[in-house]
Design an enzyme around this catalytic site. Sequence first.
Site, mmCIF file in Angstrom:
data_model
loop_
_atom_site.group_PDB
_atom_site.id
_atom_site.type_symbol
_atom_site.label_atom_id
_atom_site.label_comp_id
_atom_site.label_asym_id
_atom_site.label_seq_id
_atom_site.Cartn_x
_atom_site.Cartn_y
_atom_site.Cartn_z
ATOM 1 N N GLU A 174 -15.121 -10.225 -15.698
ATOM 2 C CA GLU A 174 -14.122 -10.889 -14.850
ATOM 3 C C GLU A 174 -14.419 -10.611 -13.378
ATOM 4 O OE1 GLU A 174 -9.554 -11.707 -15.748
ATOM 5 O OE2 GLU A 174 -9.777 -9.952 -14.460
ATOM 6 N N ARG A 223 3.157 -4.823 -7.250
ATOM 7 C CA ARG A 223 3.573 -3.892 -6.201
ATOM 8 C C ARG A 223 3.980 -4.624 -4.926
ATOM 9 N NH1 ARG A 223 -1.034 -1.012 -8.116
ATOM 10 N NH2 ARG A 223 -0.555 1.049 -8.977
ATOM 11 N N HIS A 262 5.929 -7.560 -12.051
ATOM 12 C CA HIS A 262 5.693 -6.136 -11.816
ATOM 13 C C HIS A 262 4.812 -5.856 -10.606
ATOM 14 C CE1 HIS A 262 2.106 -7.440 -14.016
ATOM 15 N NE2 HIS A 262 1.498 -6.470 -13.370
ATOM 16 N N GLU A 315 -5.685 -4.260 -5.803
ATOM 17 C CA GLU A 315 -6.689 -4.842 -6.680
ATOM 18 C C GLU A 315 -7.751 -5.645 -5.936
ATOM 19 O OE1 GLU A 315 -3.172 -3.885 -9.214
ATOM 20 O OE2 GLU A 315 -3.453 -4.796 -7.234
ATOM 21 N N ASP A 321 -10.047 -5.169 -11.985
ATOM 22 C CA ASP A 321 -9.777 -4.694 -10.630
ATOM 23 C C ASP A 321 -8.851 -3.486 -10.574
ATOM 24 O OD1 ASP A 321 -7.331 -5.833 -11.374
ATOM 25 O OD2 ASP A 321 -7.729 -7.687 -10.276
ATOM 26 N N HIS A 350 9.203 -4.377 -16.978
ATOM 27 C CA HIS A 350 8.213 -3.330 -16.723
ATOM 28 C C HIS A 350 8.908 -1.985 -16.558
ATOM 29 C CE1 HIS A 350 4.783 -1.302 -14.753
ATOM 30 N NE2 HIS A 350 4.037 -2.249 -15.281
#
Length: 375
Positions: free
Chosen positions: A121, A218, A216, A135, A99, A248
């Site tokens: 996936e 967003r 990590h 995503e 994604d 990260h």
Amino acid sequence: MQGTQRILTIFGTRPEAIKLFPLVHALAGDSRFVSGVCVTAQHRGMLDQVLQISGVVPDHDLDLMQPDQTLDTLTANLLTGIGKVLDQEKPDWVVVQGDTATAMCGALAAYYRKIPVAHVEAGLRSGNIHHPWPEEVNRKIIGSFAALHCAPTETSARALIAENVDPATVHVTGNTVIDALQWITARIAADPVLASGLADLETRFAGRRIIGVTSHRRENFGEGMRAIAEAIRRIAARPDVAVIYPVHLNPNVRSVMQEQLAGLDNVALIEPLDYPHFARLIGLSYLMLTDSGGVQEEAPALGKPVLVMRETTERPEGVEAGTARLVGTDADRIVAETFRLLDDEAAYAAMARAHNPFGDGHSAQRIVDLLAARG
């Protein structure tokens, strides 16, 4: 080569590389295919680590990573860069995974040229277009036109069919991340030096239960990340635990964690780990705290409970199977759920022994056979 299909596999990030290198290996070893690889280097350094350990040598490297680039700039560069490669290679199939912006743009560039897309996936859905962002929309876009949907589980297959995807194009293959994890753990067993860089931390934290952390996302930037840092600080106040946290590189993560956690005796804030060392970290850990997607699949394969620091997950199979638990980003709840696993042996055992629903290590070969059947 007469009678072979030309396959171009496109990826750009470390997680994509981990989940696709078993498929790249399988395609390269199969005479039914001419296999090529295009990397975008959406993540440069972390991608290169996986390429090196897996022995994958790209045929095309677009090297598109730029500091602080916007999603629209990245998207434009990906579309045009991948488009040029497709015009040169003229593959029979394009393979993308997951994604990312690279996956979405690789699929879209192929669609513009009427090249069929195989989506590895496929079918993960959280049901919320802002979690994970962007995503969820990326994978929905790919799912709207892919010619072959390689769903990791029955749940993801049902999600695609519910969106009116042709059931004849949807196949449950398992997740290639388990193929990759089995491959790397076997390599480490044969050559422990590959993951020996954590030896000092193993010695430092001997006798304590290690909690591995990754964070990590967003959507957790800001208040969510601060709450996660507070929870880790409170958990680390226990004398019987230690935290190992590969932080990260994003400053939205790094600045918060340094501010709240730097200098604590039993918290190790370390640089991002390469793939062998990350697999070793999961193996060392008593449990994992994460907002990552892949860890929800990998940790159960090694018998490690996962507490997911997100409000939603596109991998509900783990929650349903009992290998993972959604705890959100509320500090009190993260602490309470972590302490429950530390203090309640039965609760821990129930998660550690639950069946991993994400694969058996043979997913890549299933995908290869599906592609061959469409030749």
